[in-house]
Design an enzyme around this catalytic site. Structure first.
Site, PDB file in Angstrom:
ATOM      1  CG  ASN A  16       6.083  -2.182  17.293  1.00  0.00           C
ATOM      2  OD1 ASN A  16       5.398  -1.412  17.957  1.00  0.00           O
ATOM      3  ND2 ASN A  16       6.821  -1.781  16.266  1.00  0.00           N
ATOM      4  N   GLY A  18       3.428  -0.508  19.824  1.00  0.00           N
ATOM      5  CA  GLY A  18       2.712   0.423  18.936  1.00  0.00           C
ATOM      6  C   GLY A  18       1.824  -0.343  17.970  1.00  0.00           C
ATOM      7  CE  LYS A  19       5.097  -3.580  13.159  1.00  0.00           C
ATOM      8  NZ  LYS A  19       5.773  -4.788  12.659  1.00  0.00           N
ATOM      9  CG  ASP A  75       7.668  -7.604   8.172  1.00  0.00           C
ATOM     10  OD1 ASP A  75       8.179  -7.677   9.304  1.00  0.00           O
ATOM     11  OD2 ASP A  75       8.329  -7.320   7.161  1.00  0.00           O
ATOM     12  CB  SER A  76       4.732  -2.394   8.495  1.00  0.00           C
ATOM     13  OG  SER A  76       4.919  -2.443   9.887  1.00  0.00           O
ATOM     14  CG  PHE A 158       4.689   2.982  16.164  1.00  0.00           C
ATOM     15  CD1 PHE A 158       3.351   3.017  15.825  1.00  0.00           C
ATOM     16  CD2 PHE A 158       5.517   2.080  15.491  1.00  0.00           C
ATOM     17  CE1 PHE A 158       2.832   2.176  14.839  1.00  0.00           C
ATOM     18  CE2 PHE A 158       5.019   1.235  14.507  1.00  0.00           C
ATOM     19  CZ  PHE A 158       3.672   1.286  14.189  1.00  0.00           C
ATOM     20  N   GLY A 159       7.665   4.714  15.764  1.00  0.00           N
ATOM     21  CA  GLY A 159       8.613   4.517  14.666  1.00  0.00           C
ATOM     22  C   GLY A 159       8.941   5.800  13.915  1.00  0.00           C
ATOM     23  CE  LYS A 181       0.317   5.468  11.715  1.00  0.00           C
ATOM     24  NZ  LYS A 181       1.246   4.839  12.645  1.00  0.00           N
ATOM     25  CG  HIS A 186       1.518   1.507   6.421  1.00  0.00           C
ATOM     26  ND1 HIS A 186       1.182   2.549   7.259  1.00  0.00           N
ATOM     27  CD2 HIS A 186       2.493   0.833   7.081  1.00  0.00           C
ATOM     28  CE1 HIS A 186       1.927   2.514   8.339  1.00  0.00           C
ATOM     29  NE2 HIS A 186       2.725   1.476   8.260  1.00  0.00           N
TER      30      HIS A 186
END
Ligand code: IMP
Length: 200
Positions: A16, A18-19, A75-76, A158-159, A181, A186
């Site tokens: 991903n 974004g991650k 993992d989110s 993202f997401g 952000k 998280h």
């Protein structure tokens, strides 16, 4: 005993982008050379576990064993309380193939409307895992609480960022400056715990 992690090579075990960006922003300033599963063309393991922590460990270990280097995974997902925690570990899968988070956000809205929900509270959860080639893992979980607002707003992040408003905020993560952000997310919460435990 918690295993320490010395600065050096670290594989970001995610496809991903974004991650990858957010994980690099967290670890590179600490002296890690971060290469991602995308750059290294690593296979993406199937996420067969039922928890964020289980899937994070599985992804970190797969990348560590393949590359022989310590690997970091994330993992989110988004948990919506009125939907009994859905989409949860299925957050990416709700976006279908090819991924469309516009559709995934609409699916969340439709599910809330169909349930006649008046509580739109939600949280993002993030499990960060470090896996070593010998099979050892260290895992840390973080969260940010807030609520959902529709229609989606903002094109940053993202997401599910464009529908999530963190506690005490009025703008969505999609509208928020990325640095802001990153200070409250998280992922940041899990990272603070990881940093303290691994002494990096
Ligand atoms: P996975 O951990 O690769 O299974 O995917 C997690 C999914 O959760 C992502 O594809 C996003 O849809 C969602 N997610 C996780 N973290 C965030 C975030 O910081 N903002 C928005 N969506 C997120």
């Amino acid at each position: 005993m918690t295993r320490k992690l010395a600065p050096g090579n670290l594989i970001a075990a995610t496809h991903n982008s974004g991650k990858v960006k957010e994980l690099k922003a967290l670890f590179e300033p600490l002296g890690f050379q971060v290469r991602s599963a995308i750059e290294l063309d690593l296979a993406e393991p199937e996420e067969t576990e039922k928890t964020f922590t289980g899937n994070a460990a599985l992804k970190a270990l797969a990348a560590a064993r393949t590359t022989g280097e310590p690997a970091l995974s994330d993992d989110s997902g988004l948990e919506v309380f009125a939907l009994d925690g859905q989409p949860g570990i299925y957050s990416a899968r709700w976006a279908g193939e090819p991924r469309s988070f516009e559709n995934a956000m609409k699916k969340v809205q439709t599910a809330l409307v169909e349930k006649n929900a008046d509580d739109y509270s939600a949280r993002f959860v993030c499990a960060l895992a470090i896996g070593w080639p010998d099979g050892h893992t260290e895992i840390f979980e973080g969260e940010v609480r807030g609520h959902l607002e529709f229609p989606a707003r903002g094109d940053k992040g993202f997401g599910y960022d464009p529908i999530f408003v963190a506690e005490g905020e009025t703008i969505t993560f999609g509208e928020m400056d990325p640095d802001r952000k990153h200070a409250m997310s998280h992922r940041a919460d899990a990272f603070v715990k990881l940093k303290a435990a691994l002494e990096i």
